[in-house]
Design a protein around this motif. Sequence first.
Motif, mmCIF file in Angstrom:
data_model
loop_
_atom_site.group_PDB
_atom_site.id
_atom_site.type_symbol
_atom_site.label_atom_id
_atom_site.label_comp_id
_atom_site.label_asym_id
_atom_site.label_seq_id
_atom_site.Cartn_x
_atom_site.Cartn_y
_atom_site.Cartn_z
ATOM 1 N N LEU A 1 -7.148 1.914 -3.510
ATOM 2 C CA LEU A 1 -7.263 1.314 -2.185
ATOM 3 C C LEU A 1 -8.727 1.102 -1.791
ATOM 4 C CD1 LEU A 1 -5.851 0.345 0.397
ATOM 5 C CD2 LEU A 1 -5.885 2.725 1.204
ATOM 6 N N GLU A 2 -9.588 2.012 -2.221
ATOM 7 C CA GLU A 2 -10.986 1.938 -1.814
ATOM 8 C C GLU A 2 -11.644 0.613 -2.220
ATOM 9 O OE1 GLU A 2 -9.945 6.293 -2.024
ATOM 10 O OE2 GLU A 2 -9.398 4.451 -3.078
ATOM 11 N N ILE B 1 0.869 -1.179 0.000
ATOM 12 C CA ILE B 1 0.000 0.000 0.000
ATOM 13 C C ILE B 1 0.901 1.222 0.000
ATOM 14 C CG2 ILE B 1 -1.792 1.270 1.258
ATOM 15 C CD1 ILE B 1 -2.775 -1.452 2.307
ATOM 16 N N GLY B 2 0.823 1.988 -1.088
ATOM 17 C CA GLY B 2 1.720 3.100 -1.338
ATOM 18 C C GLY B 2 2.312 2.939 -2.731
ATOM 19 N N ALA B 3 2.739 4.058 -3.328
ATOM 20 C CA ALA B 3 3.331 3.979 -4.668
ATOM 21 C C ALA B 3 4.444 4.998 -4.841
ATOM 22 C CB ALA B 3 2.259 4.163 -5.745
ATOM 23 N N GLY B 4 4.954 5.532 -3.733
ATOM 24 C CA GLY B 4 6.050 6.493 -3.786
ATOM 25 C C GLY B 4 7.398 5.811 -3.648
ATOM 26 N N ALA C 1 2.576 -8.843 -5.228
ATOM 27 C CA ALA C 1 1.541 -9.079 -6.235
ATOM 28 C C ALA C 1 1.030 -7.792 -6.865
ATOM 29 C CB ALA C 1 0.377 -9.842 -5.606
ATOM 30 N N GLY C 2 1.162 -6.680 -6.170
ATOM 31 C CA GLY C 2 0.665 -5.417 -6.698
ATOM 32 C C GLY C 2 0.748 -4.314 -5.673
ATOM 33 N N PHE C 3 0.216 -3.148 -6.064
ATOM 34 C CA PHE C 3 0.258 -1.939 -5.238
ATOM 35 C C PHE C 3 -1.146 -1.351 -5.149
ATOM 36 C CE2 PHE C 3 4.370 -2.555 -7.127
ATOM 37 C CZ PHE C 3 5.280 -2.179 -6.165
ATOM 38 N N ALA C 4 -1.381 -0.604 -4.078
ATOM 39 C CA ALA C 4 -2.661 0.095 -3.924
ATOM 40 C C ALA C 4 -2.417 1.492 -3.382
ATOM 41 C CB ALA C 4 -3.598 -0.672 -2.989
ATOM 42 N N VAL C 5 -3.145 2.462 -3.902
ATOM 43 C CA VAL C 5 -3.111 3.837 -3.399
ATOM 44 C C VAL C 5 -4.545 4.361 -3.369
ATOM 45 C CG1 VAL C 5 -0.788 4.323 -4.258
ATOM 46 C CG2 VAL C 5 -2.755 4.836 -5.703
ATOM 47 N N GLU C 6 -4.750 5.394 -2.593
ATOM 48 C CA GLU C 6 -6.075 6.016 -2.585
ATOM 49 C C GLU C 6 -6.378 6.595 -3.965
ATOM 50 O OE1 GLU C 6 -7.069 7.542 1.775
ATOM 51 O OE2 GLU C 6 -5.087 8.218 1.107
ATOM 52 N N ALA C 7 -7.642 6.524 -4.362
ATOM 53 C CA ALA C 7 -8.035 6.825 -5.734
ATOM 54 C C ALA C 7 -7.571 8.200 -6.207
ATOM 55 C CB ALA C 7 -9.551 6.704 -5.863
ATOM 56 N N PHE D 1 -4.902 9.633 -5.689
ATOM 57 C CA PHE D 1 -3.471 9.616 -5.997
ATOM 58 C C PHE D 1 -3.109 8.547 -7.030
ATOM 59 C CE2 PHE D 1 -3.863 11.005 -1.515
ATOM 60 C CZ PHE D 1 -3.433 12.310 -1.683
ATOM 61 N N LEU D 2 -4.113 7.969 -7.649
ATOM 62 C CA LEU D 2 -3.889 6.902 -8.616
ATOM 63 C C LEU D 2 -3.526 7.520 -9.965
ATOM 64 C CD1 LEU D 2 -3.960 3.835 -9.088
ATOM 65 C CD2 LEU D 2 -6.391 4.056 -9.600
ATOM 66 N N THR D 3 -2.236 7.523 -10.286
ATOM 67 C CA THR D 3 -1.746 8.177 -11.503
ATOM 68 C C THR D 3 -1.116 7.198 -12.487
ATOM 69 O OG1 THR D 3 0.397 8.652 -10.465
ATOM 70 C CG2 THR D 3 -1.321 10.343 -10.279
ATOM 71 N N GLU D 4 -1.003 5.932 -12.128
ATOM 72 C CA GLU D 4 -0.409 4.938 -13.006
ATOM 73 C C GLU D 4 -1.114 3.612 -12.808
ATOM 74 O OE1 GLU D 4 3.707 4.440 -11.898
ATOM 75 O OE2 GLU D 4 3.243 4.582 -9.762
ATOM 76 N N GLU D 5 -1.113 2.799 -13.852
ATOM 77 C CA GLU D 5 -1.793 1.512 -13.794
ATOM 78 C C GLU D 5 -0.850 0.372 -13.468
ATOM 79 O OE1 GLU D 5 -3.848 0.939 -17.450
ATOM 80 O OE2 GLU D 5 -5.364 2.484 -17.026
ATOM 81 N N GLU D 6 0.449 0.599 -13.649
ATOM 82 C CA GLU D 6 1.434 -0.439 -13.384
ATOM 83 C C GLU D 6 2.665 0.129 -12.709
ATOM 84 O OE1 GLU D 6 2.697 -2.701 -16.738
ATOM 85 O OE2 GLU D 6 0.839 -3.841 -16.885
#
Length: 224
Positions: free
Chosen positions: A52-53, A8-11, A30-36, A38-43
């Motif tokens: 995250l929501e 959880i986090g993408a920085g 397996a992957g990453f999650a951020v609050e919507a 702050f969602l600026t990238e898909e991968e």
Amino acid sequence: MSKKLLIIGAGEFADIAYEYFTVDSDYEVAGFAVEAEFLTEEEKFGLPVVALETVETVFPASEVEAHVAVTSTKLNRIRARLIEIARSKGYTLANFISPHAMVWRTAELGDNVFIFENNVVQHGVKIESGCVLWSGNHIGHQTRIREHCFLASHVVVSGYCDIGARSFVGVNATFADNVKIGEDCFVGMAAAVNKSFDTPGQILNGNPAEAAKVSSYRYFRIKQ
């Protein structure tokens, strides 16, 4: 690798967590999650980044564990809040303990703890949930580091100390034996804390350390 992990986090800290968990743990990210908002990238690193929501629809808590990889923003409040969100969604929160750290067998750790290389955690230490210990710290015997603290590198905490929740401790800071600081304290770089400061929200600097006139709440614009 037998366990799947959601970060959880993408920085920058999330990038570091991905590297450390991938190289030095038995987790597979397996992957990453951020609050919507702050969602600026898909991968990221070829792995999905999701909101995250609604993260549990992609990464069910029954299939993956989670780790919140966020730095000390807003005196660690952002990390603390995201940890509570992850818990509310049913995720087990994973720790990262570097195999190049020395954590004595009698030390007690909460969850979502991240301990980098070359840390020494001695007998009887208690590190509560959500804490980050960057590289090269010494945590003396019977010390307690309360939840959501962030210790930068080469901090020396002597025996029987008590570091208040959500406190930040800067590089090369030093604590004498039996020192207690209140919650939400900000201990500056190379501060020498040789006595207790029980009042919450203090900024401590100098050798010997003294409290600034401005509180950490005012400095970081945090509502109490």
